[in-house]
Design a protein around this motif. Structure first.
Motif, mmCIF file in Angstrom:
data_model
loop_
_atom_site.group_PDB
_atom_site.id
_atom_site.type_symbol
_atom_site.label_atom_id
_atom_site.label_comp_id
_atom_site.label_asym_id
_atom_site.label_seq_id
_atom_site.Cartn_x
_atom_site.Cartn_y
_atom_site.Cartn_z
ATOM 1 N N ASP A 166 0.827 -1.201 0.000
ATOM 2 C CA ASP A 166 0.000 0.000 0.000
ATOM 3 C C ASP A 166 0.868 1.261 0.000
ATOM 4 O OD1 ASP A 166 -1.848 2.027 0.474
ATOM 5 O OD2 ASP A 166 -3.057 0.809 1.821
ATOM 6 N N ARG A 167 0.701 2.091 -0.997
ATOM 7 C CA ARG A 167 1.502 3.313 -1.115
ATOM 8 C C ARG A 167 1.188 4.333 -0.023
ATOM 9 N NH1 ARG A 167 0.272 6.081 -6.698
ATOM 10 N NH2 ARG A 167 1.697 7.605 -5.783
ATOM 11 N N ASP A 168 0.063 4.143 0.696
ATOM 12 C CA ASP A 168 -0.287 5.073 1.774
ATOM 13 C C ASP A 168 0.739 5.074 2.898
ATOM 14 O OD1 ASP A 168 -2.556 5.804 0.409
ATOM 15 O OD2 ASP A 168 -3.918 4.553 1.573
ATOM 16 N N PHE A 169 1.601 4.060 2.943
ATOM 17 C CA PHE A 169 2.630 4.001 3.990
ATOM 18 C C PHE A 169 3.864 4.833 3.661
ATOM 19 C CE2 PHE A 169 0.482 -0.182 4.668
ATOM 20 C CZ PHE A 169 -0.022 0.109 5.929
ATOM 21 N N VAL A 170 3.944 5.357 2.451
ATOM 22 C CA VAL A 170 5.154 6.072 2.018
ATOM 23 C C VAL A 170 5.520 7.224 2.964
ATOM 24 C CG1 VAL A 170 6.143 7.521 0.199
ATOM 25 C CG2 VAL A 170 5.008 5.370 -0.393
ATOM 26 N N PRO A 171 4.588 8.110 3.367
ATOM 27 C CA PRO A 171 4.972 9.204 4.272
ATOM 28 C C PRO A 171 5.569 8.722 5.593
ATOM 29 C CG PRO A 171 2.846 9.661 3.284
ATOM 30 C CD PRO A 171 3.178 8.232 2.932
ATOM 31 N N ALA A 172 4.971 7.678 6.177
ATOM 32 C CA ALA A 172 5.488 7.151 7.444
ATOM 33 C C ALA A 172 6.888 6.574 7.261
ATOM 34 C CB ALA A 172 4.551 6.088 8.005
ATOM 35 N N VAL A 173 7.092 5.847 6.156
ATOM 36 C CA VAL A 173 8.399 5.248 5.881
ATOM 37 C C VAL A 173 9.448 6.336 5.662
ATOM 38 C CG1 VAL A 173 9.710 3.922 4.173
ATOM 39 C CG2 VAL A 173 7.501 3.080 4.990
ATOM 40 N N GLU A 174 9.095 7.367 4.907
ATOM 41 C CA GLU A 174 10.040 8.455 4.651
ATOM 42 C C GLU A 174 10.407 9.181 5.941
ATOM 43 O OE1 GLU A 174 8.121 10.761 1.643
ATOM 44 O OE2 GLU A 174 8.989 9.547 0.005
ATOM 45 N N PHE A 175 9.436 9.324 6.845
ATOM 46 C CA PHE A 175 9.734 9.956 8.138
ATOM 47 C C PHE A 175 10.710 9.102 8.933
ATOM 48 C CE2 PHE A 175 8.882 10.261 12.702
ATOM 49 C CZ PHE A 175 9.149 11.610 12.916
ATOM 50 N N LEU A 176 10.459 7.793 8.983
ATOM 51 C CA LEU A 176 11.351 6.896 9.720
ATOM 52 C C LEU A 176 12.742 6.883 9.098
ATOM 53 C CD1 LEU A 176 8.832 3.988 10.356
ATOM 54 C CD2 LEU A 176 9.831 5.482 12.095
ATOM 55 N N ASN A 177 12.809 6.918 7.758
ATOM 56 C CA ASN A 177 14.101 6.996 7.087
ATOM 57 C C ASN A 177 14.882 8.226 7.543
ATOM 58 O OD1 ASN A 177 13.757 4.684 5.565
ATOM 59 N ND2 ASN A 177 12.972 5.752 3.770
ATOM 60 N N SER A 178 14.171 9.355 7.672
ATOM 61 C CA SER A 178 14.836 10.609 8.060
ATOM 62 C C SER A 178 15.383 10.550 9.482
ATOM 63 C CB SER A 178 13.856 11.782 7.929
ATOM 64 O OG SER A 178 12.847 11.736 8.927
ATOM 65 N N LYS A 179 14.872 9.607 10.278
ATOM 66 C CA LYS A 179 15.335 9.441 11.659
ATOM 67 C C LYS A 179 16.330 8.295 11.797
ATOM 68 C CE LYS A 179 12.675 12.766 12.965
ATOM 69 N NZ LYS A 179 13.261 14.083 13.324
ATOM 70 N N GLY A 180 16.751 7.741 10.664
ATOM 71 C CA GLY A 180 17.756 6.684 10.695
ATOM 72 C C GLY A 180 17.220 5.300 10.992
ATOM 73 N N ILE A 181 15.885 5.112 10.871
ATOM 74 C CA ILE A 181 15.278 3.806 11.113
ATOM 75 C C ILE A 181 15.156 3.060 9.789
ATOM 76 C CG2 ILE A 181 13.253 2.577 11.964
ATOM 77 C CD1 ILE A 181 14.730 4.015 14.161
ATOM 78 N N LYS A 182 15.684 1.865 9.721
ATOM 79 C CA LYS A 182 15.588 1.058 8.502
ATOM 80 C C LYS A 182 14.224 0.371 8.437
ATOM 81 C CE LYS A 182 20.499 -0.083 7.830
ATOM 82 N NZ LYS A 182 21.087 0.717 8.929
ATOM 83 N N VAL A 183 13.541 0.559 7.314
ATOM 84 C CA VAL A 183 12.279 -0.135 7.056
ATOM 85 C C VAL A 183 12.480 -1.014 5.830
ATOM 86 C CG1 VAL A 183 9.823 0.067 6.543
ATOM 87 C CG2 VAL A 183 10.939 1.787 7.985
ATOM 88 N N ILE A 184 12.225 -2.304 5.986
ATOM 89 C CA ILE A 184 12.353 -3.255 4.886
ATOM 90 C C ILE A 184 10.961 -3.721 4.498
ATOM 91 C CG2 ILE A 184 13.278 -5.493 4.177
ATOM 92 C CD1 ILE A 184 15.595 -5.059 6.095
ATOM 93 N N GLN A 185 10.622 -3.547 3.228
ATOM 94 C CA GLN A 185 9.299 -3.941 2.765
ATOM 95 C C GLN A 185 9.267 -5.405 2.363
ATOM 96 O OE1 GLN A 185 8.239 -3.446 -1.156
ATOM 97 N NE2 GLN A 185 6.044 -3.096 -0.851
ATOM 98 N N ALA A 186 8.268 -6.106 2.860
ATOM 99 C CA ALA A 186 7.956 -7.446 2.382
ATOM 100 C C ALA A 186 6.777 -7.268 1.446
ATOM 101 C CB ALA A 186 7.601 -8.371 3.549
ATOM 102 N N GLY A 187 7.052 -7.253 0.135
ATOM 103 C CA GLY A 187 6.023 -6.861 -0.814
ATOM 104 C C GLY A 187 5.780 -7.837 -1.936
ATOM 105 N N PHE A 188 5.264 -7.307 -3.030
ATOM 106 C CA PHE A 188 4.810 -8.134 -4.147
ATOM 107 C C PHE A 188 5.172 -7.467 -5.471
ATOM 108 C CE2 PHE A 188 1.940 -8.094 -0.546
ATOM 109 C CZ PHE A 188 1.899 -9.427 -0.176
#
Length: 216
Positions: A166-188
């Motif tokens: 779901d692309r709706d998670f992009v803002p949350a992921v970008e925020f976490l990226n800016s704080k140095g948190i790694k987010v790994i997507q399990a996708g399709f």
């Protein structure tokens, strides 16, 4: 003391969008097999551990990580027996499994469809005369994004695994990226490319289907 800190395991937390994962896997399997009734029976009890293991391999911390649990987010229709049964399964069985936490939201009522000619609501099916009662999932993506940010703020994990396209998670992921948190997507892939490119890394759940199929 410094040696203990250096050897501290990397904590991996998994966040799963239940319906996005289940329905997309079904679609992928239908496309692969040609069977329109295909449905992958997911091992929800152990999926978090499996996704965390794959993410640890990608992050090259497989020898020094800890799986700190999975939160599975779903929704149910409270107006029918199927929805009630699903909620009961999630909250009384799945939620009791080790390392598993569930959050099950109520689906919201959906307005009946409109006639394409006169635009009046079609409240009953013209074939069987049953009421056209539907529901729609609301708020699950917001709930997941909020939890990811909240738990990061509480220093509850080092790497997040987000199972969704779901692309709706992009803002949350970008925020976490800016704080140095790694987010790994399990996708399709190729679905969800916007989310995949926003994450630190991604992998294909469908390629792991043999591992996540329920054996019991």
């Amino acid at each position: 003391m410094s040696e203990q800190i250096q050897n501290k395991p990397i904590r991996v937390r998994v966040f799963v969008d239940y319906w996005n994962v289940q329905l997309t896997l079904n679609e992928k399997e239908t496309s692969r097999s040609g069977n329109p009734d295909s449905r992958i029976k997911i091992d929800w009890k152990n999926i978090g551990d499996l996704l965390a293991e794959k993410a640890a391999q990608i992050a090259k911390v497989e020898k020094n990580y800890s799986f700190d649990g999975v939160i599975i987010y779903g929704s149910h229709n409270p107006l029918n027996d199927k929805g009630k049964k699903f909620k009961k399964w999630m909250t009384t069985w799945l939620n009791r499994q080790p390392s598993v936490q569930v959050k099950c939201l109520e689906r919201q009522a959906k307005n009946p469809p409109n006639c394409p000619s006169c635009h009046k609501p079609i409240e009953k099916c013209p074939a069987c005369n049953e009421k056209m009662i539907g529901s729609v999932e609301k708020g699950v993506d917001t709930f997941i994004g909020t939890d990811m940010i909240r738990l990061a703020w509480e220093n509850a994990y080092d790497i997040a695994v987000l199972a969704s396209s779901d692309r709706d998670f992009v803002p949350a992921v970008e925020f976490l990226n800016s704080k140095g948190i790694k987010v790994i997507q399990a996708g399709f892939p190729p679905s969800g490319v916007n989310l995949a490119t926003s994450c630190w890394a991604s992998f294909d759940i469908f390629s792991l289907r043999e591992k996540i199929i329920r054996k019991y």
